[in-house]
Motif scaffolding. Structure first.
Motif, PDB file in Angstrom:
ATOM      1  N   UNK A 244       4.618   3.772  13.184  1.00 36.30           N
ATOM      2  CA  UNK A 244       5.594   3.522  12.122  1.00 36.30           C
ATOM      3  C   UNK A 244       5.276   4.312  10.866  1.00 36.30           C
ATOM      4  N   UNK A 245       4.020   4.361  10.469  1.00 38.90           N
ATOM      5  CA  UNK A 245       3.673   5.056   9.223  1.00 38.90           C
ATOM      6  C   UNK A 245       3.849   6.562   9.362  1.00 38.90           C
ATOM      7  N   UNK A 246       3.454   7.121  10.502  1.00 45.45           N
ATOM      8  CA  UNK A 246       3.628   8.558  10.697  1.00 45.45           C
ATOM      9  C   UNK A 246       5.108   8.912  10.792  1.00 45.45           C
ATOM     10  N   UNK A 247       5.887   8.069  11.476  1.00 43.09           N
ATOM     11  CA  UNK A 247       7.323   8.313  11.567  1.00 43.09           C
ATOM     12  C   UNK A 247       7.987   8.176  10.205  1.00 43.09           C
ATOM     13  N   UNK A 248       7.563   7.189   9.423  1.00 41.45           N
ATOM     14  CA  UNK A 248       8.141   7.004   8.089  1.00 41.45           C
ATOM     15  C   UNK A 248       7.816   8.182   7.184  1.00 41.45           C
ATOM     16  N   UNK A 249       6.590   8.693   7.267  1.00 40.05           N
ATOM     17  CA  UNK A 249       6.215   9.842   6.447  1.00 40.05           C
ATOM     18  C   UNK A 249       7.049  11.061   6.827  1.00 40.05           C
TER      19      UNK A 249
ATOM     20  N   UNK B 178       0.849  -1.189   0.000  1.00 34.04           N
ATOM     21  CA  UNK B 178       0.000   0.000   0.000  1.00 34.04           C
ATOM     22  C   UNK B 178       0.888   1.243   0.000  1.00 34.04           C
ATOM     23  N   UNK B 179       0.609   2.246  -0.840  1.00 35.68           N
ATOM     24  CA  UNK B 179       1.400   3.478  -0.817  1.00 35.68           C
ATOM     25  C   UNK B 179       1.462   4.072   0.595  1.00 35.68           C
ATOM     26  N   UNK B 180       2.637   4.553   0.969  1.00 41.11           N
ATOM     27  CA  UNK B 180       2.812   5.114   2.306  1.00 41.11           C
ATOM     28  C   UNK B 180       1.783   6.198   2.592  1.00 41.11           C
ATOM     29  N   UNK B 181       1.517   7.064   1.625  1.00 38.59           N
ATOM     30  CA  UNK B 181       0.537   8.135   1.845  1.00 38.59           C
ATOM     31  C   UNK B 181      -0.851   7.563   2.136  1.00 38.59           C
TER      32      UNK B 181
END
Length: 217
Positions: free
Chosen positions: A178-183, A156-159
């Protein structure tokens, strides 16, 4: 801004309940500069790691599995307990990616770490970013059992993962963090990533053995 360890005086500790994964313990302690002792109960936990695998298009490898305490199938990133003696956390994360998503790590970097619920548990977590991943050979694939037998994987796209988090559609805490930190790291050109084997001051915790017996009830 840096979290620091506090030098509390621990008077006693007892185990109120011992479980397969974590124990409920009760501590009596005094804070520096205080006279009155406090009592707190909390879960002792082995700690855990997660891994956010990205492909060349910044899509995230997500898994979907059933979580009984909440009675839901959740979208997550591969993760697992630090329950193998002597296994470094970044090696545990790579192992979890192989076991849950049939992927071998190419490049691995440290993304973020946190306490899951420091008011009631000492569980510490770390999440890594994995890139240049390759499929696990068929002969080496892990045989998943229990809830993991029904794991579904997808890219799934990170956004889109971030959108799911912010809209309230995705609830797994490791996925959220993890997703917020990666973004955030992506916006900074991934310059905030640290070496995978960086020191982890939050784990293990400094010894808090009061020298008294750890009494089970």
């Amino acid at each position: 801004m840096t979290d620091t360890h506090e030098d509390v005086r621990l008077h006693s500790r007892r185990t109120a309940y011992s479980g397969a994964i974590s124990d409920m313990v009760v501590d009596s302690f005094t804070l520096p500069g205080h006279d009155a002792a406090l009592q707190r109960e909390y879960l002792q936990h082995p700690g855990a790691v997660g891994i956010i695998a990205l492909d060349a298009d910044d899509r995230v490898l997500v898994i979907n599995q059933y979580r009984h305490p909440v009675g839901m199938r959740l979208w997550e990133v591969p993760a697992g307990l630090l329950d193998v003696d002597g296994e470094p956390p970044h090696i545990a994360a790579a192992r979890e990616l192989a076991e849950e998503a049939d992927l071998e790590v190419g490049r691995l970097d440290l993304l973020v770490e946190w306490f899951s619920s420091p008011g009631i548990s000492d569980e510490a977590l770390r999440v890594y970013v994995a890139r240049d991943c390759t499929p696990v050979p068929d002969a080496d694939k892990h045989e998943r059992t229990g809830e993991e037998r029904d794991i579904v994987t997808g890219w799934v796209p990170l956004d889109d993962v971030v959108d799911a988090v912010l809209s309230g559609s995705a609830h797994n805490p490791t996925l959220v963090v993890a997703s917020l930190a990666a973004a955030a790291a992506k916006r900074r050109g991934w310059t905030t990533l640290r070496p995978a084997d960086s020191p982890w001051p939050a784990r293990p915790l400094p010894s808090r053995d009061p020298g008294a017996s750890d009494r089970a009830e």
